[in-house]
Design a protein around this motif. Structure first.
Motif, PDB file in Angstrom:
ATOM      1  N   GLU A  10       0.829  -1.212   0.000  1.00 15.31           N
ATOM      2  CA  GLU A  10       0.000   0.000   0.000  1.00 15.31           C
ATOM      3  C   GLU A  10       0.864   1.263   0.000  1.00 15.31           C
ATOM      4  O   GLU A  10       0.635   2.191  -0.776  1.00 15.31           O
ATOM      5  N   ASN A  11       1.888   1.301   0.860  1.00 17.89           N
ATOM      6  CA  ASN A  11       2.761   2.477   0.919  1.00 17.89           C
ATOM      7  C   ASN A  11       3.626   2.593  -0.324  1.00 17.89           C
ATOM      8  O   ASN A  11       3.857   3.697  -0.829  1.00 17.89           O
ATOM      9  N   ARG A  12       4.118   1.473  -0.829  1.00 20.23           N
ATOM     10  CA  ARG A  12       4.912   1.499  -2.059  1.00 20.23           C
ATOM     11  C   ARG A  12       4.085   2.057  -3.204  1.00 20.23           C
ATOM     12  O   ARG A  12       4.542   2.906  -3.975  1.00 20.23           O
ATOM     13  N   ASP A  13       2.823   1.606  -3.315  1.00 16.08           N
ATOM     14  CA  ASP A  13       1.960   2.088  -4.387  1.00 16.08           C
ATOM     15  C   ASP A  13       1.627   3.570  -4.225  1.00 16.08           C
ATOM     16  O   ASP A  13       1.576   4.313  -5.206  1.00 16.08           O
ATOM     17  N   ALA A  14       1.429   4.008  -2.988  1.00 14.86           N
ATOM     18  CA  ALA A  14       1.169   5.432  -2.742  1.00 14.86           C
ATOM     19  C   ALA A  14       2.373   6.267  -3.139  1.00 14.86           C
ATOM     20  O   ALA A  14       2.236   7.328  -3.764  1.00 14.86           O
ATOM     21  N   LEU A  15       3.562   5.796  -2.792  1.00 17.22           N
ATOM     22  CA  LEU A  15       4.784   6.496  -3.164  1.00 17.22           C
ATOM     23  C   LEU A  15       4.946   6.543  -4.680  1.00 17.22           C
ATOM     24  O   LEU A  15       5.304   7.585  -5.245  1.00 17.22           O
ATOM     25  N   ALA A  16       4.622   5.441  -5.332  1.00 24.60           N
ATOM     26  CA  ALA A  16       4.711   5.393  -6.793  1.00 24.60           C
ATOM     27  C   ALA A  16       3.712   6.352  -7.441  1.00 24.60           C
ATOM     28  O   ALA A  16       4.025   6.990  -8.453  1.00 24.60           O
ATOM     29  N   ARG A  17       2.520   6.496  -6.859  1.00 23.10           N
ATOM     30  CA  ARG A  17       1.536   7.448  -7.399  1.00 23.10           C
ATOM     31  C   ARG A  17       2.043   8.879  -7.276  1.00 23.10           C
ATOM     32  O   ARG A  17       1.918   9.685  -8.193  1.00 23.10           O
ATOM     33  N   ALA A  20       4.711   9.423  -9.888  1.00 21.50           N
ATOM     34  CA  ALA A  20       4.173   9.535 -11.247  1.00 21.50           C
ATOM     35  C   ALA A  20       3.365  10.811 -11.437  1.00 21.50           C
ATOM     36  O   ALA A  20       3.517  11.509 -12.448  1.00 21.50           O
ATOM     37  N   GLU A  21       2.503  11.128 -10.490  1.00 28.52           N
ATOM     38  CA  GLU A  21       1.541  12.210 -10.666  1.00 28.52           C
ATOM     39  C   GLU A  21       2.068  13.584 -10.269  1.00 28.52           C
ATOM     40  O   GLU A  21       1.644  14.598 -10.823  1.00 28.52           O
ATOM     41  N   GLU A  22       2.965  13.624  -9.307  1.00 28.37           N
ATOM     42  CA  GLU A  22       3.413  14.915  -8.787  1.00 28.37           C
ATOM     43  C   GLU A  22       4.869  15.236  -9.093  1.00 28.37           C
ATOM     44  O   GLU A  22       5.258  16.399  -9.034  1.00 28.37           O
ATOM     45  N   LEU A  23       5.659  14.208  -9.382  1.00 34.75           N
ATOM     46  CA  LEU A  23       7.092  14.432  -9.563  1.00 34.75           C
ATOM     47  C   LEU A  23       7.589  13.931 -10.913  1.00 34.75           C
ATOM     48  O   LEU A  23       8.751  13.544 -11.058  1.00 34.75           O
ATOM     49  N   ASN A  24       6.703  13.968 -11.877  1.00 31.58           N
ATOM     50  CA  ASN A  24       7.075  13.669 -13.272  1.00 31.58           C
ATOM     51  C   ASN A  24       7.805  12.341 -13.447  1.00 31.58           C
ATOM     52  O   ASN A  24       8.780  12.244 -14.194  1.00 31.58           O
ATOM     53  N   GLY A  25       7.363  11.320 -12.732  1.00 33.47           N
ATOM     54  CA  GLY A  25       7.954   9.999 -12.909  1.00 33.47           C
ATOM     55  C   GLY A  25       9.286   9.807 -12.222  1.00 33.47           C
ATOM     56  O   GLY A  25      10.077   8.956 -12.630  1.00 33.47           O
ATOM     57  N   ALA A  26       9.542  10.567 -11.174  1.00 32.74           N
ATOM     58  CA  ALA A  26      10.795  10.409 -10.421  1.00 32.74           C
ATOM     59  C   ALA A  26      10.888   8.990  -9.869  1.00 32.74           C
ATOM     60  O   ALA A  26       9.883   8.289  -9.724  1.00 32.74           O
ATOM     61  N   SER A  27      12.100   8.588  -9.545  1.00 30.05           N
ATOM     62  CA  SER A  27      12.280   7.276  -8.916  1.00 30.05           C
ATOM     63  C   SER A  27      11.648   7.304  -7.523  1.00 30.05           C
ATOM     64  O   SER A  27      11.414   8.373  -6.950  1.00 30.05           O
ATOM     65  N   LEU A  28      11.382   6.132  -6.984  1.00 34.88           N
ATOM     66  CA  LEU A  28      10.820   6.069  -5.631  1.00 34.88           C
ATOM     67  C   LEU A  28      11.814   6.634  -4.618  1.00 34.88           C
ATOM     68  O   LEU A  28      11.411   7.305  -3.665  1.00 34.88           O
ATOM     69  N   ASP A  29      13.093   6.400  -4.842  1.00 33.35           N
ATOM     70  CA  ASP A  29      14.113   6.928  -3.950  1.00 33.35           C
ATOM     71  C   ASP A  29      14.104   8.459  -3.961  1.00 33.35           C
ATOM     72  O   ASP A  29      14.130   9.102  -2.909  1.00 33.35           O
ATOM     73  N   GLU A  30      14.058   9.047  -5.149  1.00 33.10           N
ATOM     74  CA  GLU A  30      14.022  10.511  -5.257  1.00 33.10           C
ATOM     75  C   GLU A  30      12.726  11.051  -4.661  1.00 33.10           C
ATOM     76  O   GLU A  30      12.721  12.090  -3.996  1.00 33.10           O
ATOM     77  N   THR A  31      11.629  10.361  -4.875  1.00 32.86           N
ATOM     78  CA  THR A  31      10.347  10.790  -4.315  1.00 32.86           C
ATOM     79  C   THR A  31      10.407  10.784  -2.797  1.00 32.86           C
ATOM     80  O   THR A  31       9.956  11.740  -2.144  1.00 32.86           O
ATOM     81  N   LEU A  32      10.972   9.756  -2.231  1.00 31.51           N
ATOM     82  CA  LEU A  32      11.113   9.698  -0.779  1.00 31.51           C
ATOM     83  C   LEU A  32      12.007  10.830  -0.288  1.00 31.51           C
ATOM     84  O   LEU A  32      11.711  11.476   0.725  1.00 31.51           O
ATOM     85  N   ARG A  33      13.072  11.120  -1.012  1.00 31.23           N
ATOM     86  CA  ARG A  33      13.976  12.225  -0.649  1.00 31.23           C
ATOM     87  C   ARG A  33      13.210  13.554  -0.633  1.00 31.23           C
ATOM     88  O   ARG A  33      13.349  14.357   0.288  1.00 31.23           O
ATOM     89  N   VAL A  34      12.362  13.770  -1.642  1.00 31.78           N
ATOM     90  CA  VAL A  34      11.564  15.002  -1.709  1.00 31.78           C
ATOM     91  C   VAL A  34      10.597  15.080  -0.543  1.00 31.78           C
ATOM     92  O   VAL A  34      10.451  16.128   0.098  1.00 31.78           O
ATOM     93  N   LEU A  35       9.922  13.976  -0.240  1.00 27.51           N
ATOM     94  CA  LEU A  35       8.959  13.973   0.861  1.00 27.51           C
ATOM     95  C   LEU A  35       9.631  14.209   2.208  1.00 27.51           C
ATOM     96  O   LEU A  35       9.091  14.908   3.065  1.00 27.51           O
TER      97      LEU A  35
END
Length: 74
Positions: A10-17, A20-35
């Protein structure tokens, strides 16, 4: 160095969303860094708002920067 981390589907999928939707397809690692950065920024803002003197100083400095007149060249 690459390490693994246990995360619920559930959390992995939320991070992936978010990636994809807010960070122009960033990697999950980069998304976590941003959050994490956003979380820390929110904490810093809350600390600043809790200190009236520091907030007044910050606002005064921000006004000075806003009034700074600098030539822009291309």
């Amino acid at each position: 160095m690459q390490t693994s981390m246990r995360v619920s589907t559930e959390n992995r999928d939320a991070l992936a969303r978010i990636a994809a939707e807010e960070l122009n397809g960033a990697s999950l690692d980069e998304t976590l860094r941003v959050l994490i950065w956003q979380h820390r920024a929110a904490q810093d803002a809350a600390r600043l708002e809790a200190d009236p003197q520091a907030l007044a100083e910050y606002r005064g400095e921000a006004r000075e920067w806003a009034e700074l007149d600098a030539a822009v060249t291309e």
